[in-house]
Design a protein around this motif. Structure first.
Motif, PDB file in Angstrom:
ATOM      1  N   LEU A   1       0.680  -1.042  -0.017  1.00 21.10           N
ATOM      2  CA  LEU A   1      -0.011  -0.010  -0.118  1.00 21.10           C
ATOM      3  C   LEU A   1       0.936   1.425  -0.079  1.00 21.10           C
ATOM      4  CD1 LEU A   1      -2.891   1.091   0.408  1.00 21.10           C
ATOM      5  CD2 LEU A   1      -2.490   0.971   2.703  1.00 21.10           C
TER       6      LEU A   1
ATOM      7  N   SER B   1       0.901   3.973  -2.959  1.00 23.68           N
ATOM      8  CA  SER B   1       0.440   5.337  -2.596  1.00 23.68           C
ATOM      9  C   SER B   1       1.597   6.403  -3.085  1.00 23.68           C
ATOM     10  CB  SER B   1       0.378   5.344  -1.053  1.00 23.68           C
ATOM     11  OG  SER B   1      -0.932   4.691  -0.900  1.00 23.68           O
TER      12      SER B   1
ATOM     13  N   THR C   1      -6.345   6.815  -0.059  1.00 27.77           N
ATOM     14  CA  THR C   1      -5.589   5.662   0.522  1.00 27.77           C
ATOM     15  C   THR C   1      -6.863   4.373   0.575  1.00 27.77           C
ATOM     16  OG1 THR C   1      -4.134   7.256   1.667  1.00 27.77           O
ATOM     17  CG2 THR C   1      -4.142   4.982   2.734  1.00 27.77           C
TER      18      THR C   1
ATOM     19  N   PHE D   1      -6.385   0.909  -0.971  1.00 25.04           N
ATOM     20  CA  PHE D   1      -6.389  -0.244  -0.193  1.00 25.04           C
ATOM     21  C   PHE D   1      -7.831  -1.291  -0.383  1.00 25.04           C
ATOM     22  CE2 PHE D   1      -4.874  -1.405   4.444  1.00 25.04           C
ATOM     23  CZ  PHE D   1      -4.789  -2.551   4.362  1.00 25.04           C
TER      24      PHE D   1
ATOM     25  N   ASN E   1      -6.570  -3.033  -3.743  1.00 23.64           N
ATOM     26  CA  ASN E   1      -5.421  -4.138  -3.221  1.00 23.64           C
ATOM     27  C   ASN E   1      -5.982  -5.257  -2.481  1.00 23.64           C
ATOM     28  OD1 ASN E   1      -2.510  -4.464  -3.804  1.00 23.64           O
ATOM     29  ND2 ASN E   1      -2.643  -4.239  -1.527  1.00 23.64           N
ATOM     30  N   LEU E   2      -6.806  -4.945  -1.194  1.00 23.82           N
ATOM     31  CA  LEU E   2      -6.935  -5.929  -0.417  1.00 23.82           C
ATOM     32  C   LEU E   2      -7.924  -7.073  -1.019  1.00 23.82           C
ATOM     33  CD1 LEU E   2      -7.810  -6.608   2.470  1.00 23.82           C
ATOM     34  CD2 LEU E   2      -9.796  -5.605   2.577  1.00 23.82           C
TER      35      LEU E   2
ATOM     36  N   THR F   1      -5.476  -9.170   7.273  1.00 22.83           N
ATOM     37  CA  THR F   1      -5.302  -8.040   6.582  1.00 22.83           C
ATOM     38  C   THR F   1      -6.623  -6.923   6.711  1.00 22.83           C
ATOM     39  OG1 THR F   1      -4.001  -9.173   5.199  1.00 22.83           O
ATOM     40  CG2 THR F   1      -4.596  -7.002   4.450  1.00 22.83           C
TER      41      THR F   1
ATOM     42  N   TYR G   1      -6.994  -2.907   7.566  1.00 24.17           N
ATOM     43  CA  TYR G   1      -7.960  -2.283   6.714  1.00 24.17           C
ATOM     44  C   TYR G   1      -8.914  -1.405   7.397  1.00 24.17           C
ATOM     45  CZ  TYR G   1     -11.483  -1.367   2.846  1.00 24.17           C
ATOM     46  OH  TYR G   1     -12.383  -0.579   2.520  1.00 24.17           O
TER      47      TYR G   1
END
Length: 262
Positions: free
Chosen positions: A49, A53, A68, A72, A75-76, A124, A128
């Protein structure tokens, strides 16, 4: 399909001890001989991340609220899909020494990989939500709606894993083709950019990508503050059902051939 799922759960229950040991082994094996161990489940997505970013915020994030979290969220979901399907693809060949000697349901090895991936995803997900709180987004009961896309994504991952593991036993080249495919999929999932700059008919084409649908569901609930409409729910279910149905059919069709290639 329902009878098949019932049969799978029955087999897992009958071999519960072995299944639990497979999950433990898969989870421990990932962090074997690492100093930080399970902490990599938390550090790795944070480092990814951070890099994304730094690279993309100046280009795509200036006019995107909560960029962000936007990044996230994408990507998660993508990393969960990638981790689960890559593990599923190699699940049979990695356990060929066991499969060729003991008569066990072969899908247990794939499902154990998926359970390990779900555990990593859960860890994760905690990070988050910490980022969500730090970004000033208030929590509400609508967040419970995220259970639905997560369950659909788990079934989707299992279905894709069935397809990949069956193909990988017969065609080893599939791992290299899948590397290229996941790279292409990442760029088509709008992880670091928004789709609002495209014409409306192009925006609709993104919904042909299952991962984009799951990612968008997360963003609507967390960032936009509302639960998606019924068509999005339908797409989540349809993609997971199709992947699971196709994967199950392929698995059953080629199941008897696996031993010849191991």
């Amino acid at each position: 399909m329902i009878e098949t799922i019932k049969g799978i759960f029955l087999k897992i229950k009958q071999n519960q001890f072995l299944f639990e040991e497979l999950v433990k082994r898969d989870f421990k094996k990932k962090y074997k001989r690492t100093i930080l161990g399970m902490l990599w489940s938390l550090i790795s997505p944070l480092m990814t991340l951070l890099v994304m970013s730094i690279v993309f915020k100046q280009f795509f994030g200036r006019n995107t609220p909560h960029y962000t979290i936007y990044l996230f969220s994408g990507n998660l979901v993508f990393q969960f899909f990638k981790d689960s399907t890559y593990g599923g693809m190699s699940s049979l060949m990695a356990n060929s020494s066991i499969i060729t000697k003991i008569n066990l349901p072969k899908y247990m090895f794939l499902l154990s990989k998926n359970v390990a991936s779900v555990i990593n995803f859960g860890l994760t997900l905690i990070i988050y939500f910490v980022f969500v709180a730090c970004d000033g987004i208030s929590f509400s009961f609508r967040f419970l709606a995220l259970i639905y896309p997560v369950l659909c994504l788990i079934l989707f991952n299992i279905g894709v894993g069935f397809i990949l593991s069956a193909l990988f036993v017969i065609f080893k080249d599939i791992q290299y083709l899948y590397d290229i495919f996941t790279l292409l999929l990442m760029y088509l999932s709008a992880i670091f950019y928004t789709t609002t700059a495209y014409p409306e008919h192009i925006q609709k084409l993104f919904y042909l990508n299952p991962l984009y649908v799951y990612i968008t569901y997360f963003r609507h609930v967390v960032i936009d503050g509302y639960i998606p409409a019924l068509p999005t729910h339908a797409l989540c279910f349809i993609y997971s059902f199709l992947a699971l149905a196709i994967g199950t059919l392929i698995y059953k069709k080629y199941n008897y051939k696996f031993l010849y290639y191991m």
